[in-house]
Design a protein around this motif. Sequence first.
Motif, PDB file in Angstrom:
ATOM      1  N   LEU A 110      -6.456   7.332   8.054  1.00 49.80           N
ATOM      2  CA  LEU A 110      -7.067   6.020   8.290  1.00 49.80           C
ATOM      3  C   LEU A 110      -6.057   4.907   8.055  1.00 49.80           C
ATOM      4  CD1 LEU A 110     -10.526   6.414   6.481  1.00 49.80           C
ATOM      5  CD2 LEU A 110     -10.132   6.318   8.965  1.00 49.80           C
ATOM      6  N   ALA A 111      -6.260   3.784   8.716  1.00 48.21           N
ATOM      7  CA  ALA A 111      -5.418   2.610   8.485  1.00 48.21           C
ATOM      8  C   ALA A 111      -5.532   2.186   7.026  1.00 48.21           C
ATOM      9  CB  ALA A 111      -5.860   1.469   9.401  1.00 48.21           C
ATOM     10  N   LEU A 112      -4.448   1.649   6.492  1.00 46.18           N
ATOM     11  CA  LEU A 112      -4.454   1.218   5.093  1.00 46.18           C
ATOM     12  C   LEU A 112      -5.574   0.229   4.830  1.00 46.18           C
ATOM     13  CD1 LEU A 112      -3.160   1.286   2.303  1.00 46.18           C
ATOM     14  CD2 LEU A 112      -1.600  -0.532   3.047  1.00 46.18           C
ATOM     15  N   SER A 113      -5.853  -0.627   5.804  1.00 43.54           N
ATOM     16  CA  SER A 113      -6.910  -1.616   5.623  1.00 43.54           C
ATOM     17  C   SER A 113      -8.264  -0.946   5.375  1.00 43.54           C
ATOM     18  CB  SER A 113      -7.002  -2.525   6.856  1.00 43.54           C
ATOM     19  OG  SER A 113      -7.262  -1.756   8.023  1.00 43.54           O
ATOM     20  N   GLU A 114      -8.482   0.242   5.963  1.00 44.58           N
ATOM     21  CA  GLU A 114      -9.721   0.975   5.749  1.00 44.58           C
ATOM     22  C   GLU A 114      -9.729   1.621   4.363  1.00 44.58           C
ATOM     23  OE1 GLU A 114     -12.586   1.417   7.734  1.00 44.58           O
ATOM     24  OE2 GLU A 114     -11.645  -0.345   8.644  1.00 44.58           O
ATOM     25  N   LYS A 115      -8.591   2.201   3.982  1.00 45.94           N
ATOM     26  CA  LYS A 115      -8.518   2.871   2.678  1.00 45.94           C
ATOM     27  C   LYS A 115      -8.520   1.858   1.530  1.00 45.94           C
ATOM     28  CE  LYS A 115      -4.960   5.266   4.178  1.00 45.94           C
ATOM     29  NZ  LYS A 115      -3.861   6.217   4.390  1.00 45.94           N
ATOM     30  N   GLU A 116      -8.045   0.634   1.812  1.00 47.78           N
ATOM     31  CA  GLU A 116      -8.030  -0.400   0.779  1.00 47.78           C
ATOM     32  C   GLU A 116      -9.425  -0.753   0.279  1.00 47.78           C
ATOM     33  OE1 GLU A 116      -4.240  -3.348   1.114  1.00 47.78           O
ATOM     34  OE2 GLU A 116      -5.792  -3.587   2.638  1.00 47.78           O
ATOM     35  N   LYS A 117     -10.437  -0.487   1.094  1.00 46.12           N
ATOM     36  CA  LYS A 117     -11.815  -0.754   0.671  1.00 46.12           C
ATOM     37  C   LYS A 117     -12.170   0.054  -0.574  1.00 46.12           C
ATOM     38  CE  LYS A 117     -13.311  -1.555   5.461  1.00 46.12           C
ATOM     39  NZ  LYS A 117     -14.117  -1.015   6.590  1.00 46.12           N
ATOM     40  N   PHE A 118     -11.453   1.167  -0.746  1.00 46.80           N
ATOM     41  CA  PHE A 118     -11.709   2.041  -1.887  1.00 46.80           C
ATOM     42  C   PHE A 118     -10.645   1.862  -2.973  1.00 46.80           C
ATOM     43  CE2 PHE A 118     -13.018   4.165   2.079  1.00 46.80           C
ATOM     44  CZ  PHE A 118     -14.389   4.270   1.848  1.00 46.80           C
ATOM     45  N   GLU A 126     -11.013   4.777 -11.410  1.00 43.45           N
ATOM     46  CA  GLU A 126     -11.388   5.366 -10.134  1.00 43.45           C
ATOM     47  C   GLU A 126     -10.848   4.556  -8.967  1.00 43.45           C
ATOM     48  OE1 GLU A 126     -15.559   7.174 -10.130  1.00 43.45           O
ATOM     49  OE2 GLU A 126     -15.760   5.522 -11.556  1.00 43.45           O
ATOM     50  N   GLY A 127     -10.768   5.198  -7.802  1.00 39.10           N
ATOM     51  CA  GLY A 127     -10.370   4.508  -6.585  1.00 39.10           C
ATOM     52  C   GLY A 127      -9.168   5.137  -5.925  1.00 39.10           C
ATOM     53  N   TYR A 128      -8.693   4.464  -4.871  1.00 36.15           N
ATOM     54  CA  TYR A 128      -7.597   4.972  -4.035  1.00 36.15           C
ATOM     55  C   TYR A 128      -6.320   4.203  -4.319  1.00 36.15           C
ATOM     56  CZ  TYR A 128      -4.589   5.232   0.075  1.00 36.15           C
ATOM     57  OH  TYR A 128      -3.502   5.365   0.904  1.00 36.15           O
ATOM     58  N   GLY A 129      -5.183   4.897  -4.250  1.00 34.56           N
ATOM     59  CA  GLY A 129      -3.880   4.252  -4.361  1.00 34.56           C
ATOM     60  C   GLY A 129      -2.897   5.087  -5.147  1.00 34.56           C
ATOM     61  N   SER A 130      -1.684   4.580  -5.258  1.00 31.30           N
ATOM     62  CA  SER A 130      -0.658   5.220  -6.065  1.00 31.30           C
ATOM     63  C   SER A 130      -0.769   4.657  -7.477  1.00 31.30           C
ATOM     64  CB  SER A 130       0.732   4.943  -5.492  1.00 31.30           C
ATOM     65  OG  SER A 130       1.706   5.656  -6.202  1.00 31.30           O
ATOM     66  N   VAL A 131      -0.662   5.506  -8.466  1.00 34.86           N
ATOM     67  CA  VAL A 131      -0.937   5.090  -9.843  1.00 34.86           C
ATOM     68  C   VAL A 131       0.347   4.860 -10.620  1.00 34.86           C
ATOM     69  CG1 VAL A 131      -2.087   5.731 -11.985  1.00 34.86           C
ATOM     70  CG2 VAL A 131      -3.102   6.354  -9.795  1.00 34.86           C
ATOM     71  N   PRO A 132       0.547   3.650 -11.169  1.00 32.85           N
ATOM     72  CA  PRO A 132       1.744   3.373 -11.963  1.00 32.85           C
ATOM     73  C   PRO A 132       1.655   4.001 -13.339  1.00 32.85           C
ATOM     74  CG  PRO A 132       0.312   1.459 -11.966  1.00 32.85           C
ATOM     75  CD  PRO A 132      -0.318   2.465 -11.050  1.00 32.85           C
ATOM     76  N   LEU A 133       2.793   4.460 -13.847  1.00 30.41           N
ATOM     77  CA  LEU A 133       2.841   5.052 -15.176  1.00 30.41           C
ATOM     78  C   LEU A 133       3.372   4.061 -16.193  1.00 30.41           C
ATOM     79  CD1 LEU A 133       4.252   8.213 -13.650  1.00 30.41           C
ATOM     80  CD2 LEU A 133       2.133   8.161 -14.942  1.00 30.41           C
ATOM     81  N   PRO A 156     -20.769   2.843  -6.836  1.00 29.20           N
ATOM     82  CA  PRO A 156     -21.457   2.580  -5.560  1.00 29.20           C
ATOM     83  C   PRO A 156     -20.540   2.172  -4.414  1.00 29.20           C
ATOM     84  CG  PRO A 156     -21.892   0.830  -7.161  1.00 29.20           C
ATOM     85  CD  PRO A 156     -21.224   1.941  -7.908  1.00 29.20           C
ATOM     86  N   ARG A 157     -19.306   1.767  -4.718  1.00 27.93           N
ATOM     87  CA  ARG A 157     -18.398   1.365  -3.635  1.00 27.93           C
ATOM     88  C   ARG A 157     -17.457   2.489  -3.214  1.00 27.93           C
ATOM     89  NH1 ARG A 157     -13.182   0.086  -4.662  1.00 27.93           N
ATOM     90  NH2 ARG A 157     -12.523   0.223  -6.844  1.00 27.93           N
ATOM     91  N   LEU A 158     -17.590   3.659  -3.848  1.00 31.70           N
ATOM     92  CA  LEU A 158     -16.681   4.765  -3.528  1.00 31.70           C
ATOM     93  C   LEU A 158     -17.395   5.867  -2.756  1.00 31.70           C
ATOM     94  CD1 LEU A 158     -14.559   4.887  -6.823  1.00 31.70           C
ATOM     95  CD2 LEU A 158     -14.033   3.744  -4.664  1.00 31.70           C
ATOM     96  N   PHE A 159     -17.884   6.894  -3.413  1.00 36.08           N
ATOM     97  CA  PHE A 159     -18.466   8.032  -2.704  1.00 36.08           C
ATOM     98  C   PHE A 159     -19.530   7.632  -1.673  1.00 36.08           C
ATOM     99  CE2 PHE A 159     -21.017  11.773  -1.941  1.00 36.08           C
ATOM    100  CZ  PHE A 159     -20.088  12.803  -1.901  1.00 36.08           C
ATOM    101  N   PRO A 160     -20.484   6.753  -2.022  1.00 34.36           N
ATOM    102  CA  PRO A 160     -21.533   6.411  -1.039  1.00 34.36           C
ATOM    103  C   PRO A 160     -21.009   5.686   0.204  1.00 34.36           C
ATOM    104  CG  PRO A 160     -22.209   5.814  -3.275  1.00 34.36           C
ATOM    105  CD  PRO A 160     -20.751   6.127  -3.325  1.00 34.36           C
ATOM    106  N   GLU A 161     -19.801   5.112   0.121  1.00 34.58           N
ATOM    107  CA  GLU A 161     -19.263   4.341   1.241  1.00 34.58           C
ATOM    108  C   GLU A 161     -18.249   5.118   2.076  1.00 34.58           C
ATOM    109  OE1 GLU A 161     -20.347   1.304   2.156  1.00 34.58           O
ATOM    110  OE2 GLU A 161     -21.852   1.608   0.581  1.00 34.58           O
ATOM    111  N   LEU A 162     -18.017   6.378   1.743  1.00 30.22           N
ATOM    112  CA  LEU A 162     -17.083   7.187   2.522  1.00 30.22           C
ATOM    113  C   LEU A 162     -17.609   7.406   3.935  1.00 30.22           C
ATOM    114  CD1 LEU A 162     -16.194   9.973  -0.081  1.00 30.22           C
ATOM    115  CD2 LEU A 162     -14.650   8.181   0.744  1.00 30.22           C
TER     116      LEU A 162
END
Length: 366
Positions: A110-118, A126-133, A156-162
């Motif tokens: 998916l386009a980053l703009s779509e994945k950014e919603k999560f 929780e959520g999408y992205g690269s995690v800083p240490l 409510p903004r993660l699994f239910p919105e996939l």
Amino acid sequence: MESLEPPLHTGSSVVSVQELVKETLEAVPERYVRHDQEPQILSDNRSTETPIVPIIDLGKLSSDQTLGNQELQKLHGACKDLGIIQLVNHGIGPSLLEDLRHEIEEFFKLALSEKEKFGRRLGEFEGYGSVPLSEVKLDWGDRFLMTVNPIAKRNPRLFPELPLSLRNTLDSYIKEMQKLAMQLLCLISKCLEIEMNEMKELFEDGFQILRMTYYPPCPQPELVVGLTPHSDSCGITILHQINNVDGFQIKKDGIWTPVHILPDAFVVNVGDTMEILTNGLYNSIEHRATVNSIKERISIAMFFNPKLDSEIGPIQSLMTKESPALFRRIKMEKYVNDYSSHKLDGKSYLEKLKLRTEKAVAFEVE
């Protein structure tokens, strides 16, 4: 589970390694270079006669008594020694695994703009992205982590919105994993010779997390780490290597060892919670993910924890005068929150929960 540190920003609300590699990279950006890590081992164990990680056949465990007992002892030995197995003949149909592979691959396309919603938000693990240490260093991978059980705890903004097809496939997969996890926990109870209900009451409808991870190819894989070395905080983890690209490594006898995962096998590893419950009899395995220069690697993991309102500590029947409690008791919700805010660093969090030898109180026989 991940650190609660906020994501780094680079003109986008989400840091994505997948987006980074779309550029023509000749060298790895400094914030991904991990000189603090032990070098990758680029060889693998495919040609060795004896697999490093024991292979357990779930079908044998439910077969005739002699064969079943042999496989049960093999499982027990693996949990004590390495703390990890490859599970085959697990009963999860190939069509579901194929649907899962397709849907997860499509999500990461998916386009980053779509994945950014999560995207992961400040103060959330929780959520999408690269995690800083730290303030500057990141793993070479994008992950999507979310609570899936109890259902009331789902964001409510993660699994239910996939996307619907991904959501439906994940829902089927989660239900199968839940059944498989309880089956394994019952078998572990047999291995430990404890009351079946002790594990069942702790883990049934417990706190469960799902993580999908995409590790892009890297022009200098020896300089980066896909996932920082750590042990999982949970009771058990069930990992599925979606596209059969290796990169999973375990620390065996102080040495990082590559694991070749068999097609459609699940990797099941002991987590810190299980080490606590078994009073150190079972070993939570330290592991990491590495990457390569040619092919992306995709995986999905489910982490099975006791109920959040439970208290964890060594199981009473596994303590004796000779083997007093090695770990202090702690409420599961506090344990989860503390681990979530703890930097990934080997088994350092588990070490904090250990009782000092001089303070360990011998088990009193009534």
